[in-house]
Design a protein around this motif. Sequence first.
Motif, short mmCIF file in Angstrom:
data_model
loop_
_atom_site.label_atom_id
_atom_site.label_comp_id
_atom_site.label_asym_id
_atom_site.label_seq_id
_atom_site.Cartn_x
_atom_site.Cartn_y
_atom_site.Cartn_z
N ALA A 6 0.83 -1.20 0.00
CA ALA A 6 0.00 0.00 0.00
C ALA A 6 0.87 1.26 0.00
CB ALA A 6 -0.94 -0.02 1.21
N LYS A 7 0.20 2.40 -0.16
CA LYS A 7 0.86 3.72 -0.26
C LYS A 7 1.71 3.99 0.97
CE LYS A 7 0.85 7.98 -2.10
NZ LYS A 7 1.66 8.24 -3.24
N THR A 8 2.94 4.50 0.73
CA THR A 8 3.88 4.72 1.82
C THR A 8 4.38 6.15 1.87
OG1 THR A 8 5.81 4.20 0.48
CG2 THR A 8 4.77 2.37 1.63
N THR A 67 -5.30 -0.80 2.35
CA THR A 67 -5.21 -2.19 2.82
C THR A 67 -6.57 -2.71 3.26
OG1 THR A 67 -4.63 -1.61 5.12
CG2 THR A 67 -2.80 -1.95 3.58
N ARG A 68 -7.36 -1.85 3.86
CA ARG A 68 -8.71 -2.26 4.29
C ARG A 68 -9.56 -2.64 3.08
NH1 ARG A 68 -8.85 2.57 8.35
NH2 ARG A 68 -7.79 1.62 10.11
N GLN A 69 -9.47 -1.84 2.01
CA GLN A 69 -10.25 -2.13 0.80
C GLN A 69 -9.82 -3.45 0.16
OE1 GLN A 69 -9.51 1.47 -1.38
NE2 GLN A 69 -11.27 2.52 -0.50
N VAL A 70 -8.52 -3.65 0.04
CA VAL A 70 -8.01 -4.90 -0.54
C VAL A 70 -8.36 -6.07 0.38
CG1 VAL A 70 -5.95 -6.17 -1.27
CG2 VAL A 70 -6.17 -3.74 -1.81
N GLY A 71 -8.25 -5.84 1.68
CA GLY A 71 -8.58 -6.89 2.64
C GLY A 71 -10.00 -7.37 2.51
N GLN A 72 -10.93 -6.45 2.25
CA GLN A 72 -12.33 -6.84 2.07
C GLN A 72 -12.48 -7.82 0.91
OE1 GLN A 72 -14.41 -3.11 1.68
NE2 GLN A 72 -14.39 -2.73 3.88
N GLU A 73 -11.68 -7.63 -0.11
CA GLU A 73 -11.73 -8.53 -1.26
C GLU A 73 -11.09 -9.88 -0.93
OE1 GLU A 73 -10.86 -8.77 -5.95
OE2 GLU A 73 -11.65 -7.00 -4.99
N SER A 80 7.73 -9.56 1.38
CA SER A 80 8.99 -8.88 1.61
C SER A 80 9.12 -8.60 3.11
CB SER A 80 8.98 -7.57 0.83
OG SER A 80 9.89 -6.64 1.36
N SER A 81 10.34 -8.43 3.55
CA SER A 81 10.59 -8.15 4.97
C SER A 81 10.49 -6.66 5.30
CB SER A 81 11.98 -8.67 5.35
OG SER A 81 12.96 -8.09 4.49
N ALA A 82 10.21 -5.81 4.33
CA ALA A 82 10.11 -4.37 4.57
C ALA A 82 8.94 -4.05 5.49
CB ALA A 82 9.96 -3.62 3.25
N VAL A 83 9.05 -2.96 6.23
CA VAL A 83 8.00 -2.53 7.15
C VAL A 83 6.69 -2.33 6.39
CG1 VAL A 83 7.25 -0.65 8.66
CG2 VAL A 83 9.58 -1.54 8.85
N ARG A 84 6.73 -1.71 5.22
CA ARG A 84 5.50 -1.39 4.49
C ARG A 84 4.75 -2.63 4.01
NH1 ARG A 84 9.95 0.38 1.75
NH2 ARG A 84 10.32 -0.32 -0.38
N THR A 85 5.46 -3.71 3.71
CA THR A 85 4.76 -4.93 3.31
C THR A 85 4.18 -5.64 4.52
OG1 THR A 85 6.86 -6.14 3.26
CG2 THR A 85 6.02 -5.29 1.15
N ARG A 86 4.88 -5.58 5.63
CA ARG A 86 4.34 -6.15 6.88
C ARG A 86 3.07 -5.41 7.30
NH1 ARG A 86 7.87 -9.26 10.15
NH2 ARG A 86 9.90 -9.57 9.20
N GLN A 87 3.12 -4.07 7.22
CA GLN A 87 1.95 -3.28 7.58
C GLN A 87 0.80 -3.52 6.59
OE1 GLN A 87 3.73 0.65 7.68
NE2 GLN A 87 3.79 0.60 9.92
N LEU A 134 -4.69 -6.01 5.97
CA LEU A 134 -5.61 -6.88 5.22
C LEU A 134 -6.55 -7.65 6.14
CD1 LEU A 134 -3.16 -8.40 2.57
CD2 LEU A 134 -4.77 -6.50 2.25
N GLU A 135 -6.11 -7.85 7.39
CA GLU A 135 -6.90 -8.56 8.40
C GLU A 135 -7.37 -9.93 7.89
OE1 GLU A 135 -9.97 -5.85 9.70
OE2 GLU A 135 -8.50 -4.51 10.63
N LEU A 136 -6.41 -10.73 7.46
CA LEU A 136 -6.73 -12.06 6.93
C LEU A 136 -6.89 -13.12 8.00
CD1 LEU A 136 -4.34 -12.17 3.83
CD2 LEU A 136 -6.79 -11.59 3.91
N GLY A 137 -6.70 -12.75 9.24
CA GLY A 137 -6.86 -13.73 10.31
C GLY A 137 -5.61 -14.58 10.46
N ASP A 138 -5.81 -15.81 10.86
CA ASP A 138 -4.70 -16.71 11.16
C ASP A 138 -4.20 -17.39 9.89
OD1 ASP A 138 -2.86 -18.08 12.68
OD2 ASP A 138 -4.24 -19.74 13.12
#
Length: 166
Positions: free
Chosen positions: A11-13, A34-40, A52-59, A64-68
Amino acid sequence: MTKTLFLLRHAKTEPDNPAGDKARELTTEGIQQTRQVGQELQARGVQHVLSSSAVRTRQTLEGLELGDVHAEFMDALYVGDVEDYLQRIQEIPDEVDVLLVIGHSPTIPQLGARLAWPSQPGAADQLRCSYPTSTLTEFRVDGSWQQLGEQASVELVDVNRPSGRI
């Protein structure tokens, strides 16, 4: 055996971070993306994430709130090229039917274009030219992960850019 592969550009950084590029964080807009993509993605049954291990990809993954869902964070996906990404995907066990890969430009767009080219060269060109942050691309893979990029049949199913689908 049919599988689903999602490619997602983070997402945008923020434009920069005093701690360096790898430490760049999502902006308020990025968090909303991320919320919008997560809904999908939440209803799509993602079983495994390569990121990726970057902070922005982790965030991005957190938002996305994909759960477990099992996630692997790799430096190779921060600095790697298309071949590095393909290698990591080919290492995924075939029990995984739905895989999400979160990475960066230019590698994510290049990988998407490479996978789309055999069946949809026009769409592949579009992926190369326009892949803004939070773009989600879906592919149907007919074959094993180990065959991706070689023998597996791959079909571009959908491209969801923040401004809408193509």
